[in-house]
Design a protein around this motif. Structure first.
Motif, PDB file in Angstrom:
ATOM      1  N   ASP A  15     -35.352 -37.998   3.110  1.00 45.44           N
ATOM      2  CA  ASP A  15     -36.627 -37.598   2.502  1.00 45.44           C
ATOM      3  C   ASP A  15     -37.126 -36.243   2.989  1.00 45.44           C
ATOM      4  O   ASP A  15     -37.940 -35.600   2.328  1.00 45.44           O
ATOM      5  N   GLU A  16     -36.640 -35.782   4.157  1.00 43.62           N
ATOM      6  CA  GLU A  16     -37.042 -34.474   4.684  1.00 43.62           C
ATOM      7  C   GLU A  16     -36.038 -33.381   4.351  1.00 43.62           C
ATOM      8  O   GLU A  16     -36.104 -32.284   4.894  1.00 43.62           O
ATOM      9  N   GLY A  17     -35.124 -33.666   3.444  1.00 40.40           N
ATOM     10  CA  GLY A  17     -34.165 -32.664   3.022  1.00 40.40           C
ATOM     11  C   GLY A  17     -32.834 -32.794   3.723  1.00 40.40           C
ATOM     12  O   GLY A  17     -32.468 -33.859   4.237  1.00 40.40           O
ATOM     13  N   MET A  18     -32.091 -31.696   3.766  1.00 39.62           N
ATOM     14  CA  MET A  18     -30.750 -31.693   4.339  1.00 39.62           C
ATOM     15  C   MET A  18     -30.796 -32.086   5.810  1.00 39.62           C
ATOM     16  O   MET A  18     -31.658 -31.645   6.556  1.00 39.62           O
ATOM     17  N   ARG A  19     -29.850 -32.932   6.204  1.00 33.42           N
ATOM     18  CA  ARG A  19     -29.830 -33.420   7.583  1.00 33.42           C
ATOM     19  C   ARG A  19     -29.146 -32.413   8.498  1.00 33.42           C
ATOM     20  O   ARG A  19     -28.016 -31.978   8.237  1.00 33.42           O
ATOM     21  N   PRO A  20     -29.793 -32.013   9.598  1.00 35.64           N
ATOM     22  CA  PRO A  20     -29.191 -31.025  10.502  1.00 35.64           C
ATOM     23  C   PRO A  20     -27.846 -31.457  11.064  1.00 35.64           C
ATOM     24  O   PRO A  20     -26.932 -30.626  11.196  1.00 35.64           O
ATOM     25  N   ASP A  21     -27.697 -32.734  11.416  1.00 32.28           N
ATOM     26  CA  ASP A  21     -26.424 -33.187  11.971  1.00 32.28           C
ATOM     27  C   ASP A  21     -25.302 -33.062  10.951  1.00 32.28           C
ATOM     28  O   ASP A  21     -24.184 -32.635  11.284  1.00 32.28           O
ATOM     29  N   ALA A  22     -25.603 -33.399   9.696  1.00 32.72           N
ATOM     30  CA  ALA A  22     -24.591 -33.296   8.651  1.00 32.72           C
ATOM     31  C   ALA A  22     -24.243 -31.839   8.367  1.00 32.72           C
ATOM     32  O   ALA A  22     -23.076 -31.495   8.148  1.00 32.72           O
ATOM     33  N   LEU A  23     -25.249 -30.957   8.370  1.00 30.52           N
ATOM     34  CA  LEU A  23     -24.983 -29.540   8.137  1.00 30.52           C
ATOM     35  C   LEU A  23     -24.157 -28.952   9.280  1.00 30.52           C
ATOM     36  O   LEU A  23     -23.203 -28.194   9.047  1.00 30.52           O
ATOM     37  N   ARG A  24     -24.499 -29.296  10.516  1.00 30.98           N
ATOM     38  CA  ARG A  24     -23.760 -28.778  11.673  1.00 30.98           C
ATOM     39  C   ARG A  24     -22.290 -29.215  11.612  1.00 30.98           C
ATOM     40  O   ARG A  24     -21.368 -28.405  11.821  1.00 30.98           O
ATOM     41  N   GLU A  25     -22.067 -30.472  11.285  1.00 28.60           N
ATOM     42  CA  GLU A  25     -20.710 -30.996  11.204  1.00 28.60           C
ATOM     43  C   GLU A  25     -19.921 -30.311  10.086  1.00 28.60           C
ATOM     44  O   GLU A  25     -18.752 -29.949  10.255  1.00 28.60           O
ATOM     45  N   THR A  26     -20.567 -30.098   8.951  1.00 32.81           N
ATOM     46  CA  THR A  26     -19.883 -29.467   7.820  1.00 32.81           C
ATOM     47  C   THR A  26     -19.524 -28.021   8.123  1.00 32.81           C
ATOM     48  O   THR A  26     -18.416 -27.563   7.830  1.00 32.81           O
ATOM     49  N   SER A  30     -33.632 -36.332  -5.683  1.00 33.35           N
ATOM     50  CA  SER A  30     -34.153 -37.211  -4.638  1.00 33.35           C
ATOM     51  C   SER A  30     -35.646 -37.065  -4.377  1.00 33.35           C
ATOM     52  O   SER A  30     -36.255 -37.943  -3.765  1.00 33.35           O
ATOM     53  N   GLY A  31     -36.248 -35.930  -4.776  1.00 27.81           N
ATOM     54  CA  GLY A  31     -37.643 -35.688  -4.455  1.00 27.81           C
ATOM     55  C   GLY A  31     -37.887 -35.321  -3.006  1.00 27.81           C
ATOM     56  O   GLY A  31     -39.042 -35.303  -2.554  1.00 27.81           O
ATOM     57  N   SER A  32     -36.850 -34.998  -2.247  1.00 31.57           N
ATOM     58  CA  SER A  32     -37.044 -34.669  -0.834  1.00 31.57           C
ATOM     59  C   SER A  32     -37.791 -33.351  -0.677  1.00 31.57           C
ATOM     60  O   SER A  32     -37.830 -32.515  -1.579  1.00 31.57           O
ATOM     61  N   ALA A  33     -38.388 -33.158   0.493  1.00 27.46           N
ATOM     62  CA  ALA A  33     -39.128 -31.934   0.812  1.00 27.46           C
ATOM     63  C   ALA A  33     -38.954 -31.640   2.291  1.00 27.46           C
ATOM     64  O   ALA A  33     -39.125 -32.530   3.144  1.00 27.46           O
ATOM     65  N   LEU A  34     -38.609 -30.395   2.608  1.00 27.58           N
ATOM     66  CA  LEU A  34     -38.432 -30.012   4.004  1.00 27.58           C
ATOM     67  C   LEU A  34     -39.759 -30.096   4.763  1.00 27.58           C
ATOM     68  O   LEU A  34     -40.765 -29.548   4.319  1.00 27.58           O
ATOM     69  N   SER A  35     -39.753 -30.760   5.904  1.00 23.91           N
ATOM     70  CA  SER A  35     -40.885 -30.711   6.816  1.00 23.91           C
ATOM     71  C   SER A  35     -40.740 -29.476   7.691  1.00 23.91           C
ATOM     72  O   SER A  35     -39.673 -28.852   7.754  1.00 23.91           O
ATOM     73  N   ALA A  36     -41.802 -29.116   8.392  1.00 24.11           N
ATOM     74  CA  ALA A  36     -41.729 -27.971   9.299  1.00 24.11           C
ATOM     75  C   ALA A  36     -40.685 -28.204  10.378  1.00 24.11           C
ATOM     76  O   ALA A  36     -39.916 -27.298  10.738  1.00 24.11           O
ATOM     77  N   GLN A  37     -40.636 -29.434  10.910  1.00 23.15           N
ATOM     78  CA  GLN A  37     -39.678 -29.739  11.969  1.00 23.15           C
ATOM     79  C   GLN A  37     -38.243 -29.686  11.456  1.00 23.15           C
ATOM     80  O   GLN A  37     -37.343 -29.173  12.122  1.00 23.15           O
ATOM     81  N   ARG A  38     -38.031 -30.216  10.240  1.00 23.98           N
ATOM     82  CA  ARG A  38     -36.689 -30.208   9.674  1.00 23.98           C
ATOM     83  C   ARG A  38     -36.226 -28.783   9.385  1.00 23.98           C
ATOM     84  O   ARG A  38     -35.082 -28.412   9.656  1.00 23.98           O
ATOM     85  N   ALA A  39     -37.117 -27.956   8.838  1.00 25.55           N
ATOM     86  CA  ALA A  39     -36.758 -26.568   8.558  1.00 25.55           C
ATOM     87  C   ALA A  39     -36.379 -25.838   9.844  1.00 25.55           C
ATOM     88  O   ALA A  39     -35.403 -25.067   9.876  1.00 25.55           O
ATOM     89  N   ALA A  40     -37.131 -26.081  10.913  1.00 29.13           N
ATOM     90  CA  ALA A  40     -36.831 -25.435  12.190  1.00 29.13           C
ATOM     91  C   ALA A  40     -35.463 -25.869  12.707  1.00 29.13           C
ATOM     92  O   ALA A  40     -34.681 -25.053  13.224  1.00 29.13           O
ATOM     93  N   ALA A  41     -35.164 -27.153  12.581  1.00 29.69           N
ATOM     94  CA  ALA A  41     -33.870 -27.658  13.044  1.00 29.69           C
ATOM     95  C   ALA A  41     -32.724 -27.060  12.237  1.00 29.69           C
ATOM     96  O   ALA A  41     -31.671 -26.709  12.792  1.00 29.69           O
ATOM     97  N   LEU A  42     -32.912 -26.922  10.938  1.00 29.74           N
ATOM     98  CA  LEU A  42     -31.872 -26.335  10.097  1.00 29.74           C
ATOM     99  C   LEU A  42     -31.692 -24.847  10.399  1.00 29.74           C
ATOM    100  O   LEU A  42     -30.569 -24.330  10.379  1.00 29.74           O
ATOM    101  N   ARG A  43     -32.793 -24.158  10.680  1.00 31.13           N
ATOM    102  CA  ARG A  43     -32.681 -22.738  11.067  1.00 31.13           C
ATOM    103  C   ARG A  43     -31.853 -22.586  12.332  1.00 31.13           C
ATOM    104  O   ARG A  43     -31.068 -21.646  12.471  1.00 31.13           O
TER     105      ARG A  43
END
Length: 439
Positions: free
Chosen positions: A201-212, A231-244
């Protein structure tokens, strides 16, 4: 064909790459049959499962086509989709398949038209009309986005021109899994390899992106920061920071954010583009102001802007400045802005009403923003067909997903709260019937 390029431990990816290379260099041409799974597995010295997975990867990229009981064939290149823009539903079926705004919630275009809205625009005008630049620069700046602006005929138009300029066929683009079917079709048409990354629900998962990223050399990351379809997902501030943090180790990665529903998404905007060398944030006006206006505005690094605008010059040249001034007038109008804000709240209420009705019946669903929710189901085609028999049209998830489990997508933009109860009852009945059938 393949054996000369395969040596050492052979993975599914290596088999897929070898087949793709053979297609690209002309060894395999359109319509050519590939070896059977078992035959190729025996020749290469791997398990049939390894070859089957390679064929699946190529099929998902649009490189080959398969059908039950027949050998795989090389697809036409590029695989241009010819499907209708809308699903054909029987008469009397309530259409919840289309990702379209409610016409009743669009602002009144006629109210902002004045005698000077149209004036002659000559060939040497800039890509962005001054009036629209003044409006959108403020909106981007408010969200911390500072870049060169470019106007195109919709978000897909921008992405196609940018990807075609920056990437070559065969390069890898990371996307959310599941992902909007039109985006997937675009990437396949360009001959790009699509690699899905799991989301929640918070968008792309950091663990999955890192692994890929550790496994695959990717050239671009295409992400939807809010109102993700389906899916209707939306990045949270915390999720965006983790993906960055994850993508900071890959400075050459082109990051494209498709903020297609920016004005009515019902969620805050959080970007991954800060500090990137190659990046773009594209915002379409269609969901908020009306699809027929065909205007999207992108902020990007200068090189990306130049690439897109250069490709426009050898095609349409520019997006009508008359239409741009209409969009600018709507965005400058307090009345229109209030209508847009009201629409965003109504869309959110409708989405929440359906989620609540489904939860009351014990049905799992998700959708944090935008027009759509997704409901996991055991059998997409059966659920879609049985809902249609009960008067409801929804879309199965097969065209959206790569590794995601089966689901149906429900578009809530026009769904009234009272209808949500009726739809939830119908879906609960279908799911009970399917469960009883399996027993």
């Amino acid at each position: 064909m393949l054996l000369h390029s395969l040596s050492g431990p052979v993975s599914s990816q290596a088999v897929a790459d070898a087949i793709f290379s053979a297609i690209r260099n002309g060894e395999l041409t359109e319509g050519a049959h590939l070896p059977s799974v078992r035959g190729l597995a025996a020749d290469v010295g791997v398990s049939p499962g390894t070859v089957a997975l390679a064929y699946r990867m190529l099929r998902e990229r649009g490189v080959i086509r398969t059908s039950h009981g027949k050998r795989a064939q090389v697809s036409a290149r590029p695989p241009v989709p010819r499907a209708s823009l809308t699903m054909q539903l029987p008469d009397g079926v309530r259409d919840l398949t289309a990702m379209e705004p409610d016409p009743e919630l669009l602002p009144d275009v006629g109210a902002v038209l004045t005698p000077d809205t149209y004036r002659p625009t000559l060939y040497r005008e800039s890509n962005v009309a001054a009036e629209l630049r003044a409006q959108l620069a403020v909106d981007f700046e408010r969200d911390g986005i500072r870049g060169e602006l470019t106007v195109t005929n919709g978000a897909l138009d921008f992405m196609e021109r940018l990807l075609k300029a920056r990437l070559r066929p065969g390069e890898v683009v990371l996307v959310e899994d599941p992902m909007w079917t039109s985006t997937l079709s675009l990437l396949r048409t360009l001959g790009l390899e699509i690699v899905g990354v799991a989301i929640d629900d918070e968008g792309m998962r950091p663990d999955a992106l890192r692994e890929t990223l550790a496994k695959r050399h990717a050239s671009a990351l295409l992400i939807t920061p809010r109102a993700q379809n389906p899916s209707g997902s939306a990045l949270s501030a915390q999720r965006a920071a983790a993906l960055r943090d994850v993508i900071a180790a890959y400075p050459e990665l082109l990051v494209i954010e498709d903020d297609h529903a920016s004005l009515i998404a019902g969620a805050a905007f959080h970007s991954l583009t800060a500090g990137r060398e190659h990046w773009a944030v594209v915002r379409s006006m269609g969901k908020a102001l009306g699809p027929d206006l065909r205007v999207a505005v992108a902020a990007s690094d200068p090189g990306s802007a130049g690439a897109v605008q250069g490709r426009q010059l050898i095609g349409p040249g520019w997006v009508s400045h008359f239409v741009q001034r209409v969009v600018a007038a709507l965005l400058a109008s307090p009345e229109a802005r209030n209508q847009i804000a009201d629409a965003a709240e109504i869309y959110a209420q409708r989405r929440r009403a359906l989620l609540a009705a489904l939860a009351d019946r014990g049905i799992e669903a998700r959708g944090a923003s935008g027009f759509s929710i997704m409901v996991p189901v055991p059998d997409e085609s059966a659920v879609v067909a049985n809902l249609a028999l009960r008067g409801w049209g929804v879309r199965g998830g097969e065209g959206f997903r790569m590794s995601e489990r089966p689901f149906v997508r429900v578009c809530t933009a026009t769904l009234q709260p009272a209808e949500s109860v009726l739809f939830a009852d119908a879906l609960a009945e279908v799911l009970r019937a399917r469960a009883g059938h399996r027993e």
